[in-house]
Scaffold this motif. Structure first.
Motif, PDB file in Angstrom:
ATOM      1  N   UNK A   1      13.284   9.430  -1.413  1.00  0.00           N
ATOM      2  CA  UNK A   1      13.068   8.634  -2.631  1.00  0.00           C
ATOM      3  C   UNK A   1      11.606   8.282  -2.799  1.00  0.00           C
ATOM      4  N   UNK A   2      11.311   7.793  -4.007  1.00  0.00           N
ATOM      5  CA  UNK A   2       9.968   7.349  -4.346  1.00  0.00           C
ATOM      6  C   UNK A   2       9.948   5.844  -4.218  1.00  0.00           C
ATOM      7  N   UNK A   3       8.961   5.320  -3.489  1.00  0.00           N
ATOM      8  CA  UNK A   3       8.918   3.879  -3.243  1.00  0.00           C
ATOM      9  C   UNK A   3       7.575   3.311  -3.684  1.00  0.00           C
ATOM     10  N   UNK A   4       7.559   1.978  -3.815  1.00  0.00           N
ATOM     11  CA  UNK A   4       6.330   1.279  -4.183  1.00  0.00           C
ATOM     12  C   UNK A   4       5.934   0.352  -3.052  1.00  0.00           C
ATOM     13  N   UNK A   5       4.628   0.204  -2.825  1.00  0.00           N
ATOM     14  CA  UNK A   5       4.153  -0.727  -1.820  1.00  0.00           C
ATOM     15  C   UNK A   5       3.737  -2.010  -2.510  1.00  0.00           C
ATOM     16  N   UNK A   6       4.250  -3.139  -2.007  1.00  0.00           N
ATOM     17  CA  UNK A   6       3.867  -4.435  -2.542  1.00  0.00           C
ATOM     18  C   UNK A   6       2.828  -5.042  -1.606  1.00  0.00           C
ATOM     19  N   UNK A   7       1.577  -5.089  -2.091  1.00  0.00           N
ATOM     20  CA  UNK A   7       0.470  -5.529  -1.220  1.00  0.00           C
ATOM     21  C   UNK A   7       0.606  -6.997  -0.838  1.00  0.00           C
ATOM     22  N   UNK A   8       1.311  -7.781  -1.665  1.00  0.00           N
ATOM     23  CA  UNK A   8       1.435  -9.211  -1.364  1.00  0.00           C
ATOM     24  C   UNK A   8       2.369  -9.474  -0.195  1.00  0.00           C
ATOM     25  N   UNK A   9       3.441  -8.670  -0.110  1.00  0.00           N
ATOM     26  CA  UNK A   9       4.417  -8.917   0.944  1.00  0.00           C
ATOM     27  C   UNK A   9       4.325  -7.885   2.059  1.00  0.00           C
ATOM     28  N   UNK A  10       3.590  -6.781   1.818  1.00  0.00           N
ATOM     29  CA  UNK A  10       3.436  -5.746   2.846  1.00  0.00           C
ATOM     30  C   UNK A  10       4.680  -4.878   3.018  1.00  0.00           C
ATOM     31  N   UNK A  11       5.613  -4.922   2.067  1.00  0.00           N
ATOM     32  CA  UNK A  11       6.816  -4.093   2.200  1.00  0.00           C
ATOM     33  C   UNK A  11       6.834  -2.993   1.132  1.00  0.00           C
ATOM     34  N   UNK A  12       7.617  -1.941   1.401  1.00  0.00           N
ATOM     35  CA  UNK A  12       7.824  -0.913   0.381  1.00  0.00           C
ATOM     36  C   UNK A  12       9.208  -1.124  -0.219  1.00  0.00           C
ATOM     37  N   UNK A  13       9.325  -0.869  -1.527  1.00  0.00           N
ATOM     38  CA  UNK A  13      10.601  -1.048  -2.221  1.00  0.00           C
ATOM     39  C   UNK A  13      10.972   0.230  -2.950  1.00  0.00           C
TER      40      UNK A  13
END
Ligand code: ADP
Ligand code: MG
Length: 488
Positions: free
Chosen positions: A259-271
């Motif tokens: 799948x294609x995921x996004x990195x959230x720089x504020x929380x350090x997680x990928x979604x």
């Protein structure tokens, strides 16, 4: 960067290895867009750099910008890659509000540049070769602005049609540290070539990060792709998070969805963003508005002659011809402007002393000021002049640091400061001898202790003489006279 160094993840059921491949979008340095004459400057008023082609008005036809092709080919040459004198532009069809054409003009099966290599430098002094799969030219999309109005989204088409080079690596990296080294090296090469400014904050270089995990030595696992990460540190954080997420799933007996995921720089997680699209979803087909892109090998050869000395070659020359340690050479060639500055300082002087000054006092002063080496706190000529005064014995190395500080503050050259402040080194034996006598007379007890076997006190006497002369006595002469008086 040690926190990123680990190649292996230790899971409850055994070891796992990360596998990483990067797709980098690098904005081409060119005055005009890939298929239109509109300007490309960053930071312009929204929608002020949009031609009818970029806005996809009916009947408008793309015309290829030769400069962009030249930049792509020069980049390919810099990556030691195969250049394809025949390549094809395809339409990659999808809807997005900031993509007025309804398709992106890209290259798919026949890109302009094929396989190449990037040598990455790791902190332990090791080098590794990472394979480049391909480089192709494509158009950028526009930009949706969600923060201008509470109820509407605005579209800025300035970026629409700007030329991008998509540079795809083989899945050859095995740690976040290697991914960081790859991106840094790629950026350095692009900047040396002048084909992309590598400015990740302004979005002119962004990475899609492909990560999978496997048992060491086994087949590659299923990968996830993290889209559009815009700093090297975020790339590394995203890899750490993503690899651990996959290990956790696999250890519990689950499987990875591609799948294609996004990195959230504020929380350090990928979604998760969407399940992986396949090439056939895009209905790629050759763009009927454009002929295949063809050029001659002679033209490629002529571009080869325009390439500057690239970082690997420069580093090797600094090691072989100037005798610099590999570490120093690596640091100095990381930016072309730094290497140029260093070469001016070192010209006709001791290369290692010059390297120490540039990497030591000069870099700290630079960081404390603009950080921009094209506006150095001390000019290369003046830094060279300071080194000359040390080499010819006019000032000691210790005084030189003081002189350097005064140079940063006043902008004056070293000779003037030494003259004004009376900092010339005293090598006159008579004057130093008188000073030594005074110190020994004032410290009779210590002299006795020294002669009684307390060798360490020698340094104390040196220190006292240097202090009494405000650091100006030639340390070599001081040592000699003290030896003579104390031991002789
Ligand atoms: P796509 O165009 O669909 O994204 P590609 O086959 O062109 O797919 O691969 C894109 C990127 O994914 C490349 O950089 C490649 O190195 C990387 N990659 C391929 N397989 C793996 C894997 N198993 N693990 C990690 N990265 C991978
Ligand atoms: Mg991809």
């Amino acid at each position: 960067m040690n926190d990123f160094a680990s190649r292996i993840i230790q899971g409850a059921t055994g070891d796992w290895e990360m596998v990483i491949g990067l797709e980098v979008h690098a904005q081409v340095i060119s005055n005009a867009k890939l298929f239109s004459g509109a300007a490309t400057a960053f930071g312009a008023e929204p929608n002020s750099q949009v031609s009818l082609v970029d806005a996809a008005m009916p009947g408008m036809l793309p015309v290829i910008n030769e400069k962009c092709v030249e930049q792509a080919v020069r980049t390919g040459l810099g990556l030691k890659a195969r250049i394809n004198t025949f390549s094809v532009f395809d339409r990659k069809n999808y809807f997005y509000p900031d993509l007025p054409q309804g398709y992106q003009i890209s290259q798919y099966l026949q890109p302009v540049v094929g396989e190449g290599i990037i040598t990455i430098d790791l902190p332990d002094g090791e080098s590794r070769e990472i394979g480049i799969t391909r480089l192709h030219l494509e158009q950028d999309a526009g930009k949706s602005l969600h923060d201008q109005d509470p109820n509407s989204t605005y579209i800025d088409l300035n970026r629409s049609g700007v030329a991008l080079m998509e540079i795809v690596s083989e899945p050859d990296m095995r740690s976040p540290e290697e991914a960081g080294a790859y991106l840094r090296k790629l950026r350095t090469i692009l900047r040396y070539l002048g084909t992309c400014d590598g400015n990740m904050e302004e979005g002119s270089m962004r990475a899609d990060v492909n990560v999978s995990v496997r048992r060491p030595g086994e087949e590659f696992g299923t990968r996830c792709e993290i889209k559009n990460v815009n700093s090297i540190r975020f790339v590394q954080q995203a890899i750490v998070y993503e690899a651990q997420r996959q290990v956790d799933i696999l250890e519990e007996g689950g499987s990875i969805d591609q799948e294609t995921r996004l990195f959230d720089a504020n929380t350090g997680v990928t979604r998760s963003m969407r399940s992986k699209e396949e090439a056939h979803d895009y209905r790629y087909f050759p763009d009927p508005d454009l002929l295949p892109l063809t050029f001659t090998q002679e033209w490629v050869d002529s571009l080869m002659d325009t390439l500057p000395e690239l970082p690997d070659a420069k580093k090797q020359r600094f090691i072989d011809d100037l005798g610099l340690p590999a570490y120093d050479a690596g640091v100095l060639v990381a930016e072309k402007e730094t290497a140029d500055f260093y070469e001016q300082v070192a010209e006709g002087r001791d290369a290692k002393i010059a390297a120490n000054w540039v990497m030591g006092e000069f870099f700290s002063a630079l960081n404390a000021s603009s950080g921009d080496i094209t506006q150095p706190p001390v000019s290369a000529g003046n830094l060279g002049g300071l080194i000359d005064l040390i080499t010819d014995g006019t000032i000691s190395g210790r005084i030189a640091k003081q002189v350097f500080e005064a140079m940063v503050e006043s902008g004056k050259d070293a000779g003037t400061i030494v003259e004004e402040k009376g900092l010339k080194q005293v090598s006159d034996t008579g004057a130093i001898e008188a000073q030594v006598d005074e110190i020994l007379a004032a410290n009779g007890d210590k002299v006795e202790e020294y002669r009684g076997g307390k060798d360490k006190l020698f340094g104390f006497f040196v220190g006292q003489v240097m202090k009494a002369t405000q650091g100006k006595a030639n340390p070599k002469v001081v040592n000699e006279i003290l030896r003579k008086k104390l031991d002789g």
